[in-house]
Enzyme design. Structure first.
Site, mmCIF file in Angstrom:
data_model
loop_
_atom_site.group_PDB
_atom_site.id
_atom_site.type_symbol
_atom_site.label_atom_id
_atom_site.label_comp_id
_atom_site.label_asym_id
_atom_site.label_seq_id
_atom_site.Cartn_x
_atom_site.Cartn_y
_atom_site.Cartn_z
ATOM 1 N N ALA A 103 48.705 49.895 41.621
ATOM 2 C CA ALA A 103 49.794 50.535 42.358
ATOM 3 C C ALA A 103 51.127 50.385 41.630
ATOM 4 O O ALA A 103 51.928 51.326 41.602
ATOM 5 C CB ALA A 103 49.890 49.935 43.765
ATOM 6 N N HIS A 104 51.376 49.219 41.002
ATOM 7 C CA HIS A 104 52.721 49.013 40.448
ATOM 8 C C HIS A 104 52.971 49.760 39.146
ATOM 9 O O HIS A 104 54.085 49.750 38.622
ATOM 10 C CB HIS A 104 53.045 47.512 40.313
ATOM 11 C CG HIS A 104 52.431 46.815 39.138
ATOM 12 N ND1 HIS A 104 53.103 46.636 37.957
ATOM 13 C CD2 HIS A 104 51.226 46.225 38.975
ATOM 14 C CE1 HIS A 104 52.335 45.955 37.108
ATOM 15 N NE2 HIS A 104 51.185 45.698 37.712
ATOM 16 N N THR A 111 41.124 39.409 53.279
ATOM 17 C CA THR A 111 41.956 40.225 54.162
ATOM 18 C C THR A 111 42.762 41.221 53.346
ATOM 19 O O THR A 111 43.353 40.861 52.328
ATOM 20 C CB THR A 111 42.904 39.313 54.970
ATOM 21 O OG1 THR A 111 42.103 38.410 55.721
ATOM 22 C CG2 THR A 111 43.797 40.106 55.888
ATOM 23 N N CYS A 124 52.618 42.088 24.836
ATOM 24 C CA CYS A 124 51.674 41.345 25.664
ATOM 25 C C CYS A 124 51.541 39.905 25.235
ATOM 26 O O CYS A 124 51.071 39.062 25.979
ATOM 27 C CB CYS A 124 50.314 42.019 25.653
ATOM 28 S SG CYS A 124 50.387 43.522 26.606
HETATM 29 C C1 LIG Z 1 49.173 46.880 33.707
HETATM 30 C C2 LIG Z 1 47.818 47.169 33.187
HETATM 31 C C3 LIG Z 1 46.716 46.431 33.622
HETATM 32 C C4 LIG Z 1 46.835 45.284 34.593
HETATM 33 O O1 LIG Z 1 47.174 45.772 35.861
HETATM 34 P P1 LIG Z 1 47.679 44.765 37.005
HETATM 35 O O2 LIG Z 1 47.691 45.622 38.234
HETATM 36 O O3 LIG Z 1 49.051 44.325 36.602
HETATM 37 O O4 LIG Z 1 46.711 43.654 37.093
HETATM 38 C C5 LIG Z 1 45.480 46.759 33.111
HETATM 39 N N1 LIG Z 1 45.326 47.760 32.232
HETATM 40 C C6 LIG Z 1 46.371 48.495 31.784
HETATM 41 C C7 LIG Z 1 46.136 49.607 30.833
HETATM 42 C C8 LIG Z 1 47.649 48.216 32.247
HETATM 43 O O5 LIG Z 1 48.678 48.939 31.794
#
Ligand SMILES: *Cc1c(COP(=O)(O)O)cnc(C)c1O
Length: 402
Positions: free
Chosen positions: A204-205, A244, A330
């Protein structure tokens, strides 16, 4: 009018929650705050109903059925559940796992973990611009290849793999196709059925929703795809993911999915703005290199550039009012060049001089123009402080030597 500072250009790391998403979420904190698993009162029904609406909204984004969506805590968990769960659930069908060197660590690490569970892991190299040679994939597949994991849009250099072709190769071989689409669903359509995708991860983020929520698409139908859960305890999400549910977060992800669908046609605006950034920087500076594929063949919001003679960390300091990442994003703690740039064969010097720009829905042309001017001025200034730097395209040093 000068843009408000700081300027956010790190949308691959995370995105701002869209105000329309926040608005949808708010009532689920303080009014409809029931547990979606409570079946005995209205608070519970309201929460359950909101969760199911959101499930349909995410399913509509992928063109699948709501029953094929499992809620998770994010793409890291979705990737882990997809890869570990499918491999452990289907180990009888084969033990060969294939992925790409440029995948996110949330794919590479669980794949590597399978290596110590008796699976045979093969990490395919990519070409110099990050693309996958489909011939190479095809010849890597064997009768016992259980799973291929390949992402939809790369988080560092914006590579967009040919998912339909990968899906077709997997289907012909009877291999499960998992796709990490965390960076992709605001950038490209993801009709999972047409693309032959069996498992797809979302976060979602990364799509203007809240942090800590994600989804995994799990294809239903034949051949049956069985996942061994990572979390046990109550059998939520059809036994695949107990715990939950984060109702406000899930409501937010549903709203974000609706917006992602609505705004997809506007991806061209993002691309135009990204191209404006690139053109502006290239016009102002020499010794700039594009890392990854050509602009017309990469995620519309991504730009990854290396600046000759520049330490990316020093440039970051010089442009403090602009939020971007270095190429070692990263693994910044270790200052190692990122595994993605290394997989593209980019030398250490060039990797250490790389910046990743990630544009988003809320950036403006004024911001882009400010960024161009700041980057150009800062790079010029930093180079002037390094008399040994020589402009490769201009044998006469532009900057007076001391
Ligand atoms: C950000 C990202 C993730 C990890 O997602 P989270 O929701 O932060 O755990 C995995 N794969 C890719 C390609 C991403 O950009």
């Amino acid at each position: 009018m000068p843009p408000a500072l700081p300027i956010y250009l790190d949308n691959h790391a995370t995105t701002r929650v869209d105000p329309r998403v926040l608005e949808a979420m708010l009532p689920f904190f303080t009014e409809s705050y029931g547990n979606a698993a409570s079946r005995s009162h209205r608070f519970g029904y309201q929460a359950k109903s909101a969760v199911e609406t959101a499930r349909t909204q995410v399913a509509d984004l992928l063109g699948c059925s709501a029953k094929e969506i499992i809620w998770t805590s994010g793409a890291t968990e979705s990737n882990n559940l997809a890869i570990l769960g499918a491999a452990r659930g289907q180990a009888k069908r084969g033990t060969h796992i294939v992925t790409l060197a440029t995948e996110h660590k949330a794919v590479l690490d669980p794949v590597e973990a399978l290596g110590s569970e008796g699976f045979e892991v093969q990490v395919l190299p990519v070409s110099g611009d990050g693309t996958l040679d489909l011939q190479r994939l095809e010849s890597a597949l064997r009768p016992d290849t259980l799973l291929v994991s390949a992402m939809a849009a790369n988080n560092e250099v914006g590579v967009l793999h040919d998912l339909a072709a990968i899906g077709e190769i997997c289907r012909r071989n009877g291999t499960i196709f998992h796709c990490d689409a965390a960076q992709a669903c605001t950038i490209r359509p993801l009709p999972v059925r047409d693309l032959g995708i069996d498992l797809l991860s979302l976060s979602a983020h990364k799509m203007y929703g809240p942090k800590g929520v994600g989804a995994l698409y799990v294809r239903r139908g034949r051949p049956k795809l069985k996942l061994i859960p990572l979390l046990f305890g109550g059998g939520h999400e059809r036994g695949m993911r107990s715990g939950t549910l984060d109702v406000p977060g899930i409501v937010g992800m549903g709203a974000a999915a609706v917006l992602a669908r609505e705004e997809l046609p506007r991806v061209d605006q993002l691309r135009t703005r990204r191209d404006r950034l690139f053109d502006g920087i290239i016009a102002a500076l020499s010794g700039v290199h594009l890392n990854g594929p050509p602009l017309d063949n990469r995620a519309a919001n991504n730009l990854n550039l290396s600046f000759d003679g520049i330490e990316a960390e020093a440039l970051l300091m010089a442009i403090r009012d602009i939020a971007v990442s270095t190429g070692s994003a990263c693994t910044s703690a270790t200052l190692e060049p990122s595994h993605v740039l290394r997989a593209l064969g980019i030398e250490a010097d060039r990797a250490h001089s790389s910046l990743r720009f990630g544009l988003g829905r809320f950036n403006t042309d004024e911001e882009i123009d400010y960024v161009i001017q700041r980057v150009a001025a800062s790079v010029t200034q930093l180079r002037a402080m390094r008399p040994l730097y020589e402009d490769p395209e201009d044998p006469e040093p532009k900057w007076p030597l001391p």
